[in-house]
Design an enzyme around this catalytic site. Structure first.
Site, PDB file in Angstrom:
ATOM      1  N   ARG A 226       0.670  -1.237  -0.042  1.00 51.56           N
ATOM      2  CA  ARG A 226      -0.050   0.010   0.066  1.00 51.56           C
ATOM      3  C   ARG A 226       0.916   1.221   0.036  1.00 51.56           C
ATOM      4  NH1 ARG A 226      -5.438  -1.830   3.778  1.00 51.56           N
ATOM      5  NH2 ARG A 226      -6.194  -2.995   2.151  1.00 51.56           N
TER       6      ARG A 226
ATOM      7  N   TYR B 165      -5.978  -0.391  -6.810  1.00 51.93           N
ATOM      8  CA  TYR B 165      -5.309  -2.056  -6.543  1.00 51.93           C
ATOM      9  C   TYR B 165      -4.712  -1.730  -5.096  1.00 51.93           C
ATOM     10  CZ  TYR B 165      -1.170  -0.665  -9.131  1.00 51.93           C
ATOM     11  OH  TYR B 165       0.018  -0.191  -9.678  1.00 51.93           O
ATOM     12  N   GLU B 166      -4.444  -2.847  -4.525  1.00 54.09           N
ATOM     13  CA  GLU B 166      -3.983  -3.133  -2.898  1.00 54.09           C
ATOM     14  C   GLU B 166      -5.065  -2.325  -1.920  1.00 54.09           C
ATOM     15  OE1 GLU B 166      -1.645  -4.908  -2.410  1.00 54.09           O
ATOM     16  OE2 GLU B 166      -0.722  -5.107  -4.389  1.00 54.09           O
ATOM     17  N   GLY B 167      -6.203  -2.570  -2.443  1.00 52.72           N
ATOM     18  CA  GLY B 167      -7.286  -1.984  -1.472  1.00 52.72           C
ATOM     19  C   GLY B 167      -7.838  -0.627  -2.181  1.00 52.72           C
TER      20      GLY B 167
ATOM     21  N   GLN C   2      -9.411   1.947   1.911  1.00 54.12           N
ATOM     22  CA  GLN C   2      -8.283   2.617   2.719  1.00 54.12           C
ATOM     23  C   GLN C   2      -9.067   3.710   3.716  1.00 54.12           C
ATOM     24  OE1 GLN C   2      -5.220   1.830   2.605  1.00 54.12           O
ATOM     25  NE2 GLN C   2      -5.732   0.597   0.630  1.00 54.12           N
TER      26      GLN C   2
END
Lengths: 595, 595
Positions: A295, A435-437, A442
């Site tokens: 992240r 992406y990555e959450g 977040q």
């Protein structure tokens, strides 16, 4: 347009704002000093400029391809990766035992900014290896640390994070891939995974997959997920890859809006042989070690792509001539002399500087969370790292998209033409808030877990720290630049107290979630201002000491002021958004929203 | 995902907010009434849904092509265009003498929203014909009105606007194409033009180019530009195209980020035979007739592409299931029940409604500026049209891009995959803040010409009108929704007075330009709120009268409230931006901005 690594700005953010000297002072990094940092940033920048940047458009025009279950990287990428690994760029932060250089994470982020700026699609490959390294260092078995880790650290092999399934994206608890134990203590993986970045390629002779799957007896939901390691090729007794391929394959590549050179694989696992990593049913927690690293790295991608877009736009604004300058009276003046174009460039530059400093500060916090002298200090830094990670990810990637869009705009009609290059940054950048959450995830993480983990202590400490800077700011500015920061801090305080209050009441869970996005943006806007304010103070000290390029240092003072005028005023909007409440949204049903 | 024309929302914006009944009341449109309006919106929507929407992705994947100086439109586009013309969609507002239906412009905009939503690349073709029609109706010779106009109105031919050159984009005064008089009263055009939308194609058997060029004796700069008409094919004595092609040709097509099916031509004129349109050296003024029509039309493009992106995202949010609803407790609930996703959809919907009403209101003002009963009234409406045109263009296209980006975000990872379709809207939308005058140009036009043309009278009248609505609003809401609008109006007032003050001082020209973008955004945000407030009042009246779908009408009240919470708070930021001053930007030199 050639990318030029902004080494001076990077060093300034790392040293004067993020305070990497705190990390050095721990004594945990005996090989680190300011000269080493400068040399590494310089060398990374040079490699990125010379090797990676020229491949950026090549990769956009020639995406990775798949044939017979094998992915071939875009032209030149495999060779560039080999040079990259040989240069030691995959081993900066890994432990000495694993063959790494044991340098601070914050410094690695700084080096990687130039990689992502030069070639975001390329940068994803080592970025995911670094995340794999963190996971194996944290929870790998002795065998895994001996056999896989050194190859990942040296860059001989790459790592891939294998999480998402067609029905399990943001909600990983829904995943259904299975892992069946075998008689010899291994596992057979079965299932389909999607969105696997660099899941297959021809740049290295092996790839290590870290895969989430369920054991046969696992409980349903997120508490029944375990982490496994599967090697693309079976290894011999010495840990070297054989010619026997493990039974998992890419079965397709996605056609994407951007990052065409990054192969996004659909992967099929059919009795793929794997090892357990860490403890059974704790895969999600282990994966979060990787996720948090990734992240923050994605936040740095946002910074990098924004910097690239900014440089491209600035060059065009200097080269393209049209109209008369209102400042100099020059006819046929560069676009740079149009106030509205200058404003766009200044907003771009100041937001990049803010995002960069937020990401590097998160890196410093991560380093300090591991290496600060006392447990109390480590806890405080860990709180800062946790609080900042969603901001670094979401706010910086929003900045990446916004700046890339402004970059297109500065180019006018030429910005819409693909050959110009500005459009590629606009397309590439768009994945980073996803992406990555997603950035929505977040925001929920921030108001959910991060704000309550310590009853808001970390947020309150942040507010106190910003107030210290506010008091110092009065030595540089009077009037609005100071008032705006004071007002901004007050808004953060109000919003934080409102949220903590709402969180204490179970019936108000929707209120908290409805305000999550605004709160993250509020915090990002204000912390960004704090970063630039700290930069202004540091620049003033250097100016007073006659230490450095005066015009550039004065620019840091002016950039804060421009940011205060153009961004800090957003707080009233964010504050309203935080408190909008869940009921209003709930009332807006499908019937109400129909056309 | 199929596009469905939002006919109910469109009619609501046109009637309940923009007040098209004012136009009907002038008596200038005997063929217009509410039933006619409904029938036209319905029929346009149906054509857009059934014929144009299915070609949208076809055109994205199969751009127009060029070969031997001839452009071939994307598959299916030529046939669709013929159906479009046969349906009478190119003749809605033209005069009866020219074969038109003499309907209000505001209604045409409403119909075209569905065209742009269904297929933005297609919509550009008739959009530029409509602009050509306006120009010829205004300043064409009798011959031009007899020969060219009816064919443009019937749609048998299309029109193209031919302005830009490689060194003359936003600054048209720099253009160098020449027009040399011939013995028989015609002109020979020479030069290269770029960015010529639908400059060539195979959908009709002739194309009329309206071209800016310089006469031999013309003064330098913007006052030496004349407007010419060049027909792709020479005409016979009856005004029908012969097989003899005029000597201008497309020499290339641009590779663009989006609107792939719209051929963007590089055009070469080599002694192309042309006629003068209007008066010599007044071409720029004549072209502005087309430009203003086109600017408003581009605003409607922003609305259309946003509506399409919204519908796509809403459908996905209803279909895709993940996680548990915080409102209903349902497991595996649709994304629509995630507060953050609902918030995104609500922001999208409310901004679209605001932008739509702004554009239609500008159309009503344009109609009234021509047809209101008294000269005094016409002047007032003209002031409103002039003030609103840059807002309609710039604010609505910013909304188009923002909503298309949110549409990608709602899709998560799927949004980045081209097959999903959300990415195309994101790419297509990006041109709208650029062409027909970049949004920066619109902002300069607003604070430059539009604000001072009547010493700010039109802006002050707008403020008074908004205050009337503010007072009525207290009957619907108490507390924040009212306070926020009051505060917003006050900010507009402050910013307007500040700008008028700065404009009175020649030395502060850079201050005015530095604040232009923020002022336009401020006005757009607040006027958008005004539109939704008027919609809420109208919906309440209908609710009280039990006239219509209660859930949908209540939604209009809630949408205003959501907009007030999520958007109106921006005013403090915009206000700070307006007053940032030119000095600060000027201080930020290249040395200060270097990396």
């Amino acid at each position: 347009m050639t990318y030029r690594a902004p080494v001076r700005d990077i060093a300034f953010a790392l040293e004067a704002i993020a305070g990497i000297d705190n990390v050095a002072a721990t004594g945990a990094f005996p090989d680190y000093d300011t000269d080493v940092a400068s040399a590494i940033i310089e060398a990374a920048g040079q490699f990125s400029q010379e090797v990676l940047a020229p491949l950026n458009r090549v990769g956009d025009l020639n995406p990775a391809t798949i044939s017979d279950g094998n992915v071939t990287a875009s032209p030149g990428f495999a060779d560039a990766y080999k040079q990259f690994a040989e240069g030691g760029w995959t081993s900066l932060t890994a432990s000495v035992e694993a063959g790494g250089q044991a340098l601070p994470k914050a410094l690695e982020l700084a080096a990687y900014e130039t990689v992502h700026a030069a070639n975001m699609a390329f940068g994803l490959c080592p970025m995911l290896s670094l995340a794999s390294i963190e996971a194996l260092e944290a929870v790998g078995t002795d065998y895994q640390r001996e056999v896989y880790l050194p190859k990942l650290v040296s860059g001989e092999w790459t790592g891939a994070m294998v999480l998402t399934e067609p029905s399990a994206g943001s909600d990983l608890g829904a995943l259904v891939a299975t892992a069946t134990p075998t008689a010899d203590g291994k596992y057979l993986l079965n299932g389909q995974k999607i969105f696997i970045t660099w899941g297959d390629h021809d740049a290295t002779d092996n790839i290590v997959h870290l895969v989430l799957a369920r054991l046969p007896d696992a409980p349903a939901g997120p508490k029944g997920i375990s982490l496994f390691l599967a090697s693309k090729f079976h290894l011999d007794a010495d840990g070297n890859p054989t010619s026997h391929r493990n039974s998992f394959h890419p079965v397709g590549l996605e056609h994407k809006l951007g990052i065409h050179a990054s192969p996004t694989c659909v992967m099929q696992y059919e009795n793929a042989v794997a090892e357990l990593v860490g403890r059974p049913n704790e895969g999600l927690a282990h994966m979060f070690v990787m996720m948090n690293a990734a992240r923050l790295a994605v936040g740095v991608e946002g910074v990098g792509i924004a910097e690239r877009a900014y440089q491209h736009a600035l060059a065009y604004a200097l080269e393209r001539r049209q109209g008369t300058s209102i400042w100099t009276g020059q006819r046929n003046a560069p676009l740079f002399d149009l106030p509205d174009v200058r404003r766009m460039l200044v907003v771009m530059k100041s937001k990049i500087a803010a995002a960069r400093a937020i990401c590097f500060s998160t890196g410093v916090a991560a380093d300090m969370a591991r290496h600060a002298a006392t447990e109390e200090e480590r806890k405080i830094w860990k709180g800062r790292e946790d609080l900042f990670t969603p901001i670094a990810k979401a706010w910086s990637t929003d900045v990446g998209c916004e700046v890339a869009s402004l970059g297109v705009q500065v180019h006018g009609g030429m910005g819409f033409i693909e050959e110009t290059g500005a459009a590629q940054y606009y397309r590439d950048a768009r994945i980073t808030p996803i992406y990555e959450g997603t950035n929505g995830i977040q925001a929920m993480d921030l108001v959910g877990r991060k704000l309550s983990m310590d009853s808001g202590e970390s947020a309150k400490r942040l507010i106190e720290d910003m107030k210290v800077t506010l008091h110092q700011l009065a030595s540089l500015y009077s009037g609005k630049p100071v008032e705006r920061f004071a007002n901004a801090i007050e808004s953060v305080e109000d919003a934080t107290l409102w949220l903590l209050d709402a969180k204490a009441d179970k019936d108000r869970a929707a209120d908290v979630l409805a305000g999550a996005d605004s709160y993250l943006k509020l915090l990002g806007d204000v912390v960004g201002g704090w970063m630039l304010a700290k930069g202004a103070l540091a620049a003033k000290a250097k100016l007073d000491a006659n230490d450095g390029d005066a015009a550039w240092l004065q620019g840091k003072l002016d950039l804060y002021e421009a940011y205060a005028a153009n961004v800090l005023g957003h707080v009233s909007s964010r504050l309203a958004g935080v408190g909008q409440g869940g009921d209003l949204l709930h009332r807006l049903t499908l019937e109400a929203l129909a056309g």
